[in-house]
Every structure is written in structure tokens, then in C-alpha cells.
Design an enzyme around this catalytic site. Structure first.
Site, PDB file in Angstrom:
ATOM      1  N   TRP A  12       0.809  -1.222   0.000  1.00 21.38           N
ATOM      2  CA  TRP A  12       0.000   0.000   0.000  1.00 21.38           C
ATOM      3  C   TRP A  12       0.839   1.267   0.000  1.00 21.38           C
ATOM      4  CZ3 TRP A  12      -5.160  -0.297  -0.683  1.00 21.38           C
ATOM      5  CH2 TRP A  12      -5.731  -1.555  -0.527  1.00 21.38           C
ATOM      6  N   GLY A  66       6.645   6.981  -1.725  1.00 23.20           N
ATOM      7  CA  GLY A  66       7.971   6.552  -2.112  1.00 23.20           C
ATOM      8  C   GLY A  66       8.919   6.362  -0.951  1.00 23.20           C
ATOM      9  N   ASP A  79       0.693  -8.506  15.940  1.00 26.16           N
ATOM     10  CA  ASP A  79       0.898  -9.873  16.456  1.00 26.16           C
ATOM     11  C   ASP A  79       2.326 -10.102  16.950  1.00 26.16           C
ATOM     12  OD1 ASP A  79      -1.500  -9.893  15.121  1.00 26.16           O
ATOM     13  OD2 ASP A  79      -1.185 -11.818  14.126  1.00 26.16           O
ATOM     14  N   ARG A  90       4.427  15.364   9.497  1.00 21.76           N
ATOM     15  CA  ARG A  90       3.074  14.801   9.566  1.00 21.76           C
ATOM     16  C   ARG A  90       2.418  14.967  10.929  1.00 21.76           C
ATOM     17  NH1 ARG A  90       4.245   9.395   5.959  1.00 21.76           N
ATOM     18  NH2 ARG A  90       4.539  10.565   4.041  1.00 21.76           N
TER      19      ARG A  90
HETATM   20  C1  FAD Z   1      -1.525   3.353   2.932  1.00 16.07           C
HETATM   21  C2  FAD Z   1      -0.058   3.346   3.313  1.00 16.07           C
HETATM   22  C3  FAD Z   1       0.845   4.178   2.640  1.00 16.07           C
HETATM   23  C4  FAD Z   1       2.201   4.167   2.981  1.00 16.07           C
HETATM   24  N1  FAD Z   1       3.082   4.958   2.276  1.00 16.07           N
HETATM   25  C5  FAD Z   1       4.412   4.889   2.551  1.00 16.07           C
HETATM   26  C6  FAD Z   1       5.365   5.619   1.779  1.00 16.07           C
HETATM   27  O1  FAD Z   1       5.026   6.324   0.841  1.00 16.07           O
HETATM   28  N2  FAD Z   1       6.675   5.509   2.096  1.00 16.07           N
HETATM   29  C7  FAD Z   1       7.100   4.715   3.134  1.00 16.07           C
HETATM   30  O2  FAD Z   1       8.312   4.650   3.376  1.00 16.07           O
HETATM   31  N3  FAD Z   1       6.222   4.009   3.877  1.00 16.07           N
HETATM   32  C8  FAD Z   1       4.901   4.078   3.607  1.00 16.07           C
HETATM   33  N4  FAD Z   1       4.017   3.342   4.348  1.00 16.07           N
HETATM   34  C9  FAD Z   1       4.540   2.533   5.442  1.00 16.07           C
HETATM   35  C10 FAD Z   1       5.144   1.235   4.894  1.00 16.07           C
HETATM   36  O3  FAD Z   1       4.231   0.629   4.014  1.00 16.07           O
HETATM   37  C11 FAD Z   1       5.449   0.296   6.048  1.00 16.07           C
HETATM   38  O4  FAD Z   1       6.235   0.951   7.019  1.00 16.07           O
HETATM   39  C12 FAD Z   1       6.214  -0.932   5.579  1.00 16.07           C
HETATM   40  O5  FAD Z   1       5.636  -1.484   4.430  1.00 16.07           O
HETATM   41  C13 FAD Z   1       6.236  -1.960   6.689  1.00 16.07           C
HETATM   42  O6  FAD Z   1       6.812  -3.132   6.186  1.00 16.07           O
HETATM   43  P1  FAD Z   1       6.834  -4.419   7.080  1.00 16.07           P
HETATM   44  O7  FAD Z   1       7.483  -5.497   6.298  1.00 16.07           O
HETATM   45  O8  FAD Z   1       7.413  -4.087   8.410  1.00 16.07           O
HETATM   46  O9  FAD Z   1       5.282  -4.752   7.370  1.00 16.07           O
HETATM   47  P2  FAD Z   1       4.129  -5.281   6.400  1.00 16.07           P
HETATM   48  O10 FAD Z   1       4.363  -4.939   4.983  1.00 16.07           O
HETATM   49  O11 FAD Z   1       2.834  -4.863   7.012  1.00 16.07           O
HETATM   50  O12 FAD Z   1       4.278  -6.850   6.528  1.00 16.07           O
HETATM   51  C14 FAD Z   1       3.920  -7.532   7.712  1.00 16.07           C
HETATM   52  C15 FAD Z   1       3.736  -8.988   7.365  1.00 16.07           C
HETATM   53  O13 FAD Z   1       3.574  -9.750   8.555  1.00 16.07           O
HETATM   54  C16 FAD Z   1       2.489 -10.669   8.362  1.00 16.07           C
HETATM   55  N5  FAD Z   1       1.959 -11.047   9.675  1.00 16.07           N
HETATM   56  C17 FAD Z   1       1.420 -10.243  10.626  1.00 16.07           C
HETATM   57  N6  FAD Z   1       1.065 -10.979  11.698  1.00 16.07           N
HETATM   58  C18 FAD Z   1       1.385 -12.280  11.419  1.00 16.07           C
HETATM   59  C19 FAD Z   1       1.250 -13.510  12.113  1.00 16.07           C
HETATM   60  N7  FAD Z   1       0.703 -13.589  13.340  1.00 16.07           N
HETATM   61  N8  FAD Z   1       1.676 -14.635  11.502  1.00 16.07           N
HETATM   62  C20 FAD Z   1       2.222 -14.604  10.259  1.00 16.07           C
HETATM   63  N9  FAD Z   1       2.379 -13.477   9.556  1.00 16.07           N
HETATM   64  C21 FAD Z   1       1.963 -12.326  10.132  1.00 16.07           C
HETATM   65  C22 FAD Z   1       1.516  -9.883   7.497  1.00 16.07           C
HETATM   66  O14 FAD Z   1       0.560 -10.704   6.892  1.00 16.07           O
HETATM   67  C23 FAD Z   1       2.501  -9.256   6.513  1.00 16.07           C
HETATM   68  O15 FAD Z   1       2.865 -10.165   5.501  1.00 16.07           O
HETATM   69  C24 FAD Z   1       2.657   3.331   4.027  1.00 16.07           C
HETATM   70  C25 FAD Z   1       1.754   2.500   4.699  1.00 16.07           C
HETATM   71  C26 FAD Z   1       0.414   2.498   4.348  1.00 16.07           C
HETATM   72  C27 FAD Z   1      -0.541   1.581   5.076  1.00 16.07           C
END
Ligand code: FAD
Length: 472
Positions: free
Chosen positions: A54, A58, A223, A294
Site C-alpha cells: 500500500w 515513495g 501480532d 506529519r
Molecule cells: C496506505 C499506506 C501508505 C504508505 N506509504 C508509505 C510511503 O510512501 N513511504 C514509506 O516509506 N512508507 C509508507 N508506508 C509505510 C510502509 O508501508 C510500512 O512501514 C512498511 O511497508 C512496513 O513493512 P513491514 O514489512 O514491516 O510490514 P508489512 O508490509 O505490514 O508486513 C507484515 C507482514 O507480517 C504478516 N503477519 C502479521 N502478523 C502475522 C502472524 N501472526 N503470523 C504470520 N504473519 C503475520 C503480514 O501478513 C505481513 O505479511 C505506508 C503505509 C500504508 C498503510
């Protein structure tokens, strides 16, 4: 408190490393962990159901010729108003460009300019163009796509979807030794099982879904934090949850993930107004106005809604020259969650009624600090707002200044004002001993003097006549 108990594990698998979560963090960790042996990557629903897909605007990295990791660090520390872990920010800013290039090597296609360089834009709190994006505002989707492809192609990684991790398993010394998980429909590993490993990486993303309103997807339920706590781990900094200032109001009763209205809309010239059409945040409130960090914008919206008793988000008004871009940015939002319906968005463009402003005046840096009296900060913000007012634009243009950047620093014993003209960008710095201002009878008059000195320094450098609104 009653704790729901899962049945004991009915099957067991082993790997050298178990990675939980398949967003940018988990996928990257899995690829790197292959150096330590076999990797089992488990994820709650589908591989791309996390927040990563999502992400829109960038990724920030100091890649431009006129930028540096040090400048990125300074901007981040200013936006962090003294709360940053400086060592961590330094790693982020210094290693960012290399990590970005690694993504390119994996196949992520970021947007390029005509010369083939990264097309960079600017977002709130940044004093340089340093936001790398893909597909316009589909950056996260491209990062996720490239990483998933790399993971699927790697023979050392086994990916299991629909695998909800329940708890950490620990050895006799309390060290992580694997996880229990509930897998749906994976052949013989259906139901609750155990994955044993020498190391466990928790990359389960955020916890936006614990709030009434969030832009996070349904899997963001914290989680990883919960199961780490249950296993006796220490967690820190849980209070640092980012409240993105603008999401789309879908009407009373809408629940779950709400569409985000990207900051890029404001970066393109739109600004926030309340339901009465009044601007929510002006240069007098914060030097960066609608592009302030922000948390500042989110608090300004919240305050205005409380004052007016509104239950809706404020809406956007474009400044006219970017109406097309703004429309495009909003309509590029993915369909809303669940119903698949696109939100009806009203972007009001004032078009020809508003004067077109040819110069770009940016005021950067100098976030609030506890050491400096409020009266000084308020007056300085107000005067810098006046400096950026449309009435003064001709004055800047007469000197060939297309962009004015003002930063202020409060750590210098001897006050001074610096200016530097590079091509058509004029950078100015106001430096002061911040704590010393507390001993001055009327700190606001010092702000008057600082801005006068700034105007005077600009005049000396450019040979301009008096500024139409300010002495100096
Ligand atoms: C609408 C939106 C716009 C954004 N825009 C930006 C941007 O422009 N620039 C930027 O830098 N950041 C942006 N962000 C923030 C960025 O998307 C996140 O900080 C980043 O993607 C987090 O990555 P992650 O791998 O930590 O988590 P996630 O991508 O959320 O991945 C977490 C994973 O853990 C899995 N999971 C969770 N609980 C469990 C469980 N109990 N068992 C097994 N699997 C589990 C989920 O299913 C998922 O696959 C945005 C976020 C959102 C929501």
C-alpha cells in the site's frame, strides 16, 4: 485475563531460520538469511497482504547531486524534535542509497527522469528532492513485486501462506527456538504445528488495526509485538505510531482500512481547508505550512475538528496550477477495501481565480524545541510566513530567486545569518543560542531582528530594493 489456547502442535518442520511476515522487512530478511542456511518464510494470509503493497509516495534516500546523507540526517533530526535515536537515523540515512540500489538490482523499477536518473520528488520535512517512487504513487506495490519474485526464485527459501503464527517457542535458557503456527490448507501441515529453528525473525509489521481508523490493512494487528511480549521479550518505543494526517472520509460507520490521501497531493500544491473553506495550517502556524512534518499537520487537523465540532476530515483545495496532477493523484488510489468501490473524491480547483505563483519559496528546518521561548518561535514562524507570501514573490523573482530555503538552528553561541545563492536557489540560515533567548526580556523582538538581518543579507547579495512587507 483469559487467554485463548491453541491445541498442541500436530506436526513439526525445521529450518535454520524462520521469518514471520512477508512485507519489505520479512522478504528482505529472508533473502539475507539464506547465508545462514535454510529459510522458512511464513505469512498470515497471502504473500502481499501487508502494508508494503500500500505504500504510495515513495522511499527517501539522499541520491541527488546536491544532497547528502548528512543533509538527510539533519532534516530527520529536525522533524524528530529531539526524539530520534541518532545512531539509528545515521544508519538509515547513510545506508539508504545502497539499499535502494540493491532493490534496483533485484528488479524493482523506479521512475526515472529523461536522463535516466531517479525521478526525485519532495515530501514534508525534507529540504531536498529525495523521494524515489515507482509507477507514480505505486511504490510499495513495485517493491513488494520485486522482492516476492526474488524470494520465489530462491531455492533456499520455502514460503508458506495462510500460516498464522501464534507463539514463540523458547529453549531452556529462554532463547527463541521456533514458533507455533496455524496453517490452513497446506496438505499434511494443515492445522496447528511447530516450526523449529536456530533463529526467528519477527517482521509482522504495524498495529494500525487496533485504532478506530487506520490506513493499514487488516493483517496489521501487532501480532509480533504481542507474541514477543508473551515470550518475555522487552519491547520499546511502542508509543511511536505514525498518524498520517489525511485519509479519505468514507462516511459515518465506515470501518477497517481507509484509503490514504497521499502527501504528494500537498507536495503538488494542494492545501487543506476545513468545511468552512478556511485553511487549516498556514505559514504563520508553521514555516512549512501544509508540508510541515506529519505529526504537526495531523495535530492541526485534529485541533480544528475539535474547535468546529466537525466529524469529517478536512478537504483539499488545489492552487489551480496543479489541478490535473491532483486529480490524478487521488483517482490513482486503489479501490477501497472490501467493497471494491472507488471513493467519490471532490477536489476543488480554484483554477484561474487564484494568481499563479511562478516562484517556489520553501522554508525548511527549525522544528519546535523546548529550549527556545514560544514567543520567539511564534514570531519567527509568522515572519517567515510573511517572507513567503505571494505579495513578496516579485521581489524574489527580480533577483532571479526561484526558490528560497530558510533553515534556523538554535545551537550556536554567537548569532549570525548566512545566505548562499546557488543557481536560482537561495539558502539562508539563521543561527542563535536558543537557551540564551530565555533570558531576553522580549524574545519576539529578537525574531524581528533575525528576519530583518535575513532580508538585509539577501538585499546585499542580490542588490534588491526594500522588501514590500518587511524591513531590513
Ligand atoms: C496506505 C499506506 C501508505 C504508505 N506509504 C508509505 C510511503 O510512501 N513511504 C514509506 O516509506 N512508507 C509508507 N508506508 C509505510 C510502509 O508501508 C510500512 O512501514 C512498511 O511497508 C512496513 O513493512 P513491514 O514489512 O514491516 O510490514 P508489512 O508490509 O505490514 O508486513 C507484515 C507482514 O507480517 C504478516 N503477519 C502479521 N502478523 C502475522 C502472524 N501472526 N503470523 C504470520 N504473519 C503475520 C503480514 O501478513 C505481513 O505479511 C505506508 C503505509 C500504508 C498503510
Amino acid at each position: 485475563m483469559t487467554r485463548l489456547l491453541a491445541p498442541p502442535p500436530g506436526w513439526t518442520v525445521s529450518a535454520d531460520v524462520v521469518v514471520v511476515g512477508s512485507g519489505v522487512a520479512g522478504l528482505t530478511a529472508a533473502l539475507h538469511a539464506t547465508r545462514a542456511g535454510s529459510v522458512l518464510l511464513v505469512t498470515k494470509v497471502l504473500v502481499d497482504d501487508g502494508s508494503t503493497r500500500w505504500a504510495q509516495g515513495g522511499v527517501a534516500a539522499a541520491l541527488a547531486a546536491d544532497d547528502s546523507p548528512e543533509d538527510h540526517l539533519q532534516d530527520t533530526l529536525v522533524a524528530g524534535v529531539g526524539l530520534c535515536d541518532v545512531a539509528a537515523v545515521r544508519v538509515l540515512c547513510t545506508e539508504g542509497p545502497a539499499r535502494l540500489r540493491e532493490l534496483v538490482e533485484l528488479g524493482a523499477a523506479f521512475d526515472r527522469d529523461g536522463a535516466g536518473a531517479f525521478a526525485l520528488t519532495r515530501e514534508g520535512g525534507h529540504s531536498r528532492d529525495r523521494i524515489v517512487h515507482a509507477g507514480g504513487d505505486a511504490t510499495g506495490a513495485e517493491v513488494q513485486r520485486a522482492l516476492v519474485a526474488a524470494v520465489r526464485a530462491h531455492p533456499g527459501i520455502r514460503l508458506v501462506e495462510h500460516a498464522l503464527v501464534l507463539d514463540l517457542l523458547t529453549d531452556a535458557d529462554g532463547r527463541a527456538a521456533g514458533v507455533t503456527l496455524h496453517v490452513l490448507g497446506e496438505g499434511s501441515q494443515d492445522g496447528v504445528g511447530a516450526a523449529l529453528a536456530r533463529a526467528v525473525v519477527l517482521a509482522t509489521g504495524g498495529l494500525g488495526q487496533v485504532y478506530a481508523s487506520t490506513t493499514n490493512p487488516s493483517v496489521s494487528t501487532g501480532d509480533g509485538v504481542a507474541l514477543a511480549l508473551r515470550a518475555g521479550a522487552e519491547v520499546t518505543d511502542l508509543e511511536f505510531v505514525q498518524f498520517h494526517p489525511t485519509s479519505l472520509w468514507l462516511g459515518a460507520g465506515s470501518a477497517g482500512q481507509q484509503p490514504l490521501v497521499s502527501e504528494a497531493v500537498r507536495g503538488e500544491g494542494a492545501f487543506l481547508v476545513d468545511l468552512a473553506g478556511e485553511r487549516v495550517i498556514t505559514p504563520g502556524d508553521h514555516p512549512l505550512a501544509d508540508l510541515a512534518p506529519r505529526d504537526v499537520v495531523a495535530k492541526a487537523i485534529h485541533r480544528r475538528m475539535l474547535e468546529r465540532g466537525d466529524d469529517q476530515w478536512t478537504s483539499y483545495v488545489d492552487d489551480g496550477k496543479n489541478a490535473g496532477t491532483t486529480d490524478a493523484a487521488l483517482s490513482a488510489d486503489p479501490p477501497t477495501t472490501g467493497s471494491g468501490r472507488r471513493p467519490g473524491v471532490a477536489v476543488r480547483a480554484r483554477g484561474a481565480h487564484e494568481p499563479e505563483s511562478p516562484a517556489r519559496i520553501r522554508i525548511i528546518g527549525g522544528g519546535p524545541t523546548n529550549d527556545v521561548p514560544d514567543s520567539y518561535q511564534r514570531r519567527l514562524s509568522h515572519l517567515l510566513g510573511v517572507l513567503a507570501a505571494p505579495e513578496g514573490q516579485e521581489w524574489w523573482l527580480a533577483a532571479g530567486v526561484k526558490e528560497l530555503q530558510v533553515a534556523y538552528y538554535f545551537e550556536r553561541a554567537t548569532p549570525r545569518v548566512r545566505t548562499r545563492l546557488h543557481r536560482n536557489v537561495l539558502a539562508a540560515g539563521i543561527e542563535r543560542n536558543g537557551p540564551g533567548l530565555n533570558h531576553v526580556p522580549d524574545p519576539a523582538t529578537i525574531a524581528d531582528r533575525d528576519v530583518e538581518n535575513l532580508v538585509s543579507a539577501v538585499r546585499k547579495r542580490t542588490g534588491l530594493g526594500p522588501h514590500p512587507l518587511l524591513p531590513g
